[in-house]
Write a protein that holds these residues in place. Sequence first.
Motif, PDB file in Angstrom:
ATOM      1  N   LYS A   1       6.995   1.667  20.514  1.00  0.00           N
ATOM      2  CA  LYS A   1       6.728   2.416  19.292  1.00  0.00           C
ATOM      3  C   LYS A   1       7.724   3.561  19.183  1.00  0.00           C
ATOM      4  O   LYS A   1       8.011   4.232  20.153  1.00  0.00           O
ATOM      5  N   MET A   2       8.245   3.766  17.990  1.00  0.00           N
ATOM      6  CA  MET A   2       9.276   4.779  17.817  1.00  0.00           C
ATOM      7  C   MET A   2       8.931   5.699  16.656  1.00  0.00           C
ATOM      8  O   MET A   2       8.105   5.373  15.817  1.00  0.00           O
ATOM      9  N   LEU A   3       9.628   6.818  16.617  1.00  0.00           N
ATOM     10  CA  LEU A   3       9.464   7.729  15.493  1.00  0.00           C
ATOM     11  C   LEU A   3      10.115   7.137  14.263  1.00  0.00           C
ATOM     12  O   LEU A   3      11.047   6.351  14.346  1.00  0.00           O
TER      13      LEU A   3
ATOM     14  N   GLY B   1       8.724   2.152  12.858  1.00  0.00           N
ATOM     15  CA  GLY B   1       7.547   2.982  12.765  1.00  0.00           C
ATOM     16  C   GLY B   1       6.341   2.181  12.337  1.00  0.00           C
ATOM     17  O   GLY B   1       6.399   0.951  12.236  1.00  0.00           O
ATOM     18  N   ALA B   2       5.264   2.866  12.056  1.00  0.00           N
ATOM     19  CA  ALA B   2       4.029   2.211  11.658  1.00  0.00           C
ATOM     20  C   ALA B   2       4.091   1.797  10.195  1.00  0.00           C
ATOM     21  O   ALA B   2       4.642   2.514   9.355  1.00  0.00           O
ATOM     22  N   PHE B   3       3.534   0.643   9.895  1.00  0.00           N
ATOM     23  CA  PHE B   3       3.493   0.149   8.523  1.00  0.00           C
ATOM     24  C   PHE B   3       2.145   0.506   7.921  1.00  0.00           C
ATOM     25  O   PHE B   3       1.100  -0.027   8.307  1.00  0.00           O
ATOM     26  N   THR B   4       2.132   1.440   6.986  1.00  0.00           N
ATOM     27  CA  THR B   4       0.883   1.909   6.387  1.00  0.00           C
ATOM     28  C   THR B   4       0.870   1.729   4.878  1.00  0.00           C
ATOM     29  O   THR B   4      -0.057   2.179   4.209  1.00  0.00           O
ATOM     30  N   GLY B   5       1.878   1.085   4.327  1.00  0.00           N
ATOM     31  CA  GLY B   5       1.955   0.892   2.883  1.00  0.00           C
ATOM     32  C   GLY B   5       3.043  -0.106   2.571  1.00  0.00           C
ATOM     33  O   GLY B   5       3.434  -0.903   3.418  1.00  0.00           O
ATOM     34  N   GLY B   6       3.561  -0.047   1.363  1.00  0.00           N
ATOM     35  CA  GLY B   6       4.620  -0.965   0.976  1.00  0.00           C
ATOM     36  C   GLY B   6       5.951  -0.608   1.607  1.00  0.00           C
ATOM     37  O   GLY B   6       6.172   0.526   2.055  1.00  0.00           O
ATOM     38  N   LEU B   7       6.870  -1.566   1.640  1.00  0.00           N
ATOM     39  CA  LEU B   7       8.201  -1.318   2.194  1.00  0.00           C
ATOM     40  C   LEU B   7       8.942  -0.265   1.382  1.00  0.00           C
ATOM     41  O   LEU B   7       9.721   0.521   1.933  1.00  0.00           O
ATOM     42  N   GLY B   8       8.711  -0.232   0.065  1.00  0.00           N
ATOM     43  CA  GLY B   8       9.364   0.775  -0.759  1.00  0.00           C
ATOM     44  C   GLY B   8       8.977   2.180  -0.362  1.00  0.00           C
ATOM     45  O   GLY B   8       9.814   3.081  -0.283  1.00  0.00           O
TER      46      GLY B   8
ATOM     47  N   THR C   1      22.347   3.471   3.335  1.00  0.00           N
ATOM     48  CA  THR C   1      21.484   2.333   3.053  1.00  0.00           C
ATOM     49  C   THR C   1      20.354   2.283   4.074  1.00  0.00           C
ATOM     50  O   THR C   1      20.581   2.460   5.275  1.00  0.00           O
ATOM     51  N   VAL C   2      19.149   2.044   3.589  1.00  0.00           N
ATOM     52  CA  VAL C   2      18.006   1.785   4.462  1.00  0.00           C
ATOM     53  C   VAL C   2      17.550   0.359   4.198  1.00  0.00           C
ATOM     54  O   VAL C   2      17.263  -0.009   3.057  1.00  0.00           O
ATOM     55  N   PHE C   3      17.522  -0.457   5.246  1.00  0.00           N
ATOM     56  CA  PHE C   3      17.132  -1.863   5.155  1.00  0.00           C
ATOM     57  C   PHE C   3      15.941  -2.037   6.083  1.00  0.00           C
ATOM     58  O   PHE C   3      16.062  -1.926   7.299  1.00  0.00           O
ATOM     59  N   ALA C   4      14.749  -2.308   5.497  1.00  0.00           N
ATOM     60  CA  ALA C   4      13.503  -2.329   6.270  1.00  0.00           C
ATOM     61  C   ALA C   4      12.904  -3.729   6.305  1.00  0.00           C
ATOM     62  O   ALA C   4      13.018  -4.511   5.351  1.00  0.00           O
TER      63      ALA C   4
ATOM     64  N   ASP D   1       5.251  -7.055  11.329  1.00  0.00           N
ATOM     65  CA  ASP D   1       3.891  -7.568  11.420  1.00  0.00           C
ATOM     66  C   ASP D   1       3.016  -6.651  10.559  1.00  0.00           C
ATOM     67  O   ASP D   1       3.532  -5.705   9.942  1.00  0.00           O
ATOM     68  N   PRO D   2       1.710  -6.909  10.490  1.00  0.00           N
ATOM     69  CA  PRO D   2       0.879  -6.083   9.597  1.00  0.00           C
ATOM     70  C   PRO D   2       0.897  -4.596   9.911  1.00  0.00           C
ATOM     71  O   PRO D   2       0.543  -3.785   9.043  1.00  0.00           O
ATOM     72  N   ASP D   3       1.299  -4.214  11.136  1.00  0.00           N
ATOM     73  CA  ASP D   3       1.240  -2.806  11.530  1.00  0.00           C
ATOM     74  C   ASP D   3       2.599  -2.167  11.804  1.00  0.00           C
ATOM     75  O   ASP D   3       2.666  -0.969  12.077  1.00  0.00           O
ATOM     76  N   THR D   4       3.689  -2.939  11.767  1.00  0.00           N
ATOM     77  CA  THR D   4       4.977  -2.434  12.242  1.00  0.00           C
ATOM     78  C   THR D   4       6.102  -2.751  11.265  1.00  0.00           C
ATOM     79  O   THR D   4       6.187  -3.864  10.728  1.00  0.00           O
ATOM     80  N   VAL D   5       6.964  -1.756  11.068  1.00  0.00           N
ATOM     81  CA  VAL D   5       8.189  -1.925  10.283  1.00  0.00           C
ATOM     82  C   VAL D   5       9.365  -1.530  11.163  1.00  0.00           C
ATOM     83  O   VAL D   5       9.301  -0.558  11.916  1.00  0.00           O
ATOM     84  N   TYR D   6      10.451  -2.291  11.069  1.00  0.00           N
ATOM     85  CA  TYR D   6      11.719  -1.905  11.683  1.00  0.00           C
ATOM     86  C   TYR D   6      12.739  -1.703  10.577  1.00  0.00           C
ATOM     87  O   TYR D   6      12.616  -2.291   9.484  1.00  0.00           O
ATOM     88  N   HIS D   7      13.725  -0.864  10.854  1.00  0.00           N
ATOM     89  CA  HIS D   7      14.724  -0.636   9.812  1.00  0.00           C
ATOM     90  C   HIS D   7      16.086  -0.302  10.407  1.00  0.00           C
ATOM     91  O   HIS D   7      16.185   0.211  11.523  1.00  0.00           O
TER      92      HIS D   7
END
Length: 486
Positions: free
Chosen positions: A4-6, A326-333, A382-385, A389-395
């Motif tokens: 898990k990262m900031l 980081g944690a995925f708590t909403g849309g990618l936007g 540029t941010v590419f995310a 999974d349902p709880d995690t985003v990488y970018h």
Amino acid sequence: MKLKMLLALGASLATIGCAAGGLTGDPGSRSISQNAQQAAAQQHPQVVAEFGGTVDANRSAYVAAVGSKVAAQSGIQGGGSGAYTITTLNSPVLNAFAVPGGYVYITRQLLGLMDDEAELASVLGHEIGHIAADHSRGRQNRGLLTQLGALAVGILTGSGDLAQLAGTVGQGLFLSYSREQEYEADALGIRYMSAAGYDADASASLLASLGAAENLDNRIAGQDQRSVPSWARTHPLSEDRVNRATALAGQVQSAGTGIRNRDQLLNAVDGMIWDDDPAQGVVRGNRFLHPDLRLAFSVPQGFGIQNGSRAVSITGSNGQAQFSGGAFTGGLGSYIGQVFQALAGGQGQINFPPPQSTSVNGIPAAYSTARANTSQGQLDVTVFAYQWDPDTVYHFAMITPAGSGIGPFTSMVGSLDRLSASEAASIRPRVIDVVTVRSGDTVQSLASRMAYDDYKLERFLVLNSLSANSQLTPGSKVKLVVYGNR
């Protein structure tokens, strides 16, 4: 890079407030100030976390015991009994550094490069020398951890060199000493190690090994995709410095006759991880692979990779990038907007167009490119995310010349993919294996056993401070790097 990262490096890093100096009292009766100790102790857990944690208890205790012997000679009250805290970090970077307040750090990679305990004493003595000489006093010192997040602000404000910032994230940008201060720390370190009974010649031999490692890293940079060792940036190496260390050693009684303790050092590093720890991800050529996260991506040819505990940095002449999450708590936007906000680092807002949705290897993704005005001119950010999974985003956060957009990183953002269970299981750590030379062994035959596809001989020679025509003595010991088990 940990599990898990900031969201972004600059978001929540604190400052070590020790710039005014770490010592109190008159010469001969000095002690480390309570304020400096408290500040360093407060930040210590974060420093350790940033560098991947610490090595196992036995190795940590061995290094600390050597450091205690040397520190006892520093003239600081309690020097050998608690004034200094010496920590061995689980980092694949060749580095050692000191923090005002009596905290000294050394990485396992630097420990593994050493030939004997005397060389360890020389490095610890040098760093203790910086503290004992109060080299931090009066210097403009941004906090250690603040500097770890400098890229997040610097890339958009133009403060600092982009390539150097990106190449050192995860390693730290430490207090830069003058050449005179480096020479003084060398001299103090030699004095301390000699007084502790160690062979003072070890200082020059260690500096020579570091120089050889730096030269080899520069040779293979295009293939191994690594940046210059941190030590070479924060402790500039030169032939003059090696010569000075040799001359200084000749002035003390222990030169050539003091303790070397080669077997003790080799016993300590035998079986120790070398290069990347798979638990933090590994760099293999131009690929980054993380067996625990089950992910991998490739960087374009000519770009370097530097793995850190919070992010993976990618650097090249046509742009810089970081991979984090980081944690995925909403849309990618919404997530992309948070990353842009964090990148701005309080320097205003970044106006970015609505993110475009896409898919990469079956992974839902979105991206947006903004134009940023900096002191170095306009840049594309540029941010590419990716919704992993349902709880995690990488970018990826990427910086390229204005008008380039994703440009140089097109293949990279399209390469992120999931590792199969078998692929993840096949990623093993490289470890140091101390072997006894047998009759008939040569540097060439032993080097052929190194766990690399290239530069086997050169890596073996640097690791053991040997030359290609060195004659090995049966019964002596050398270090190999082999594949271990997870």
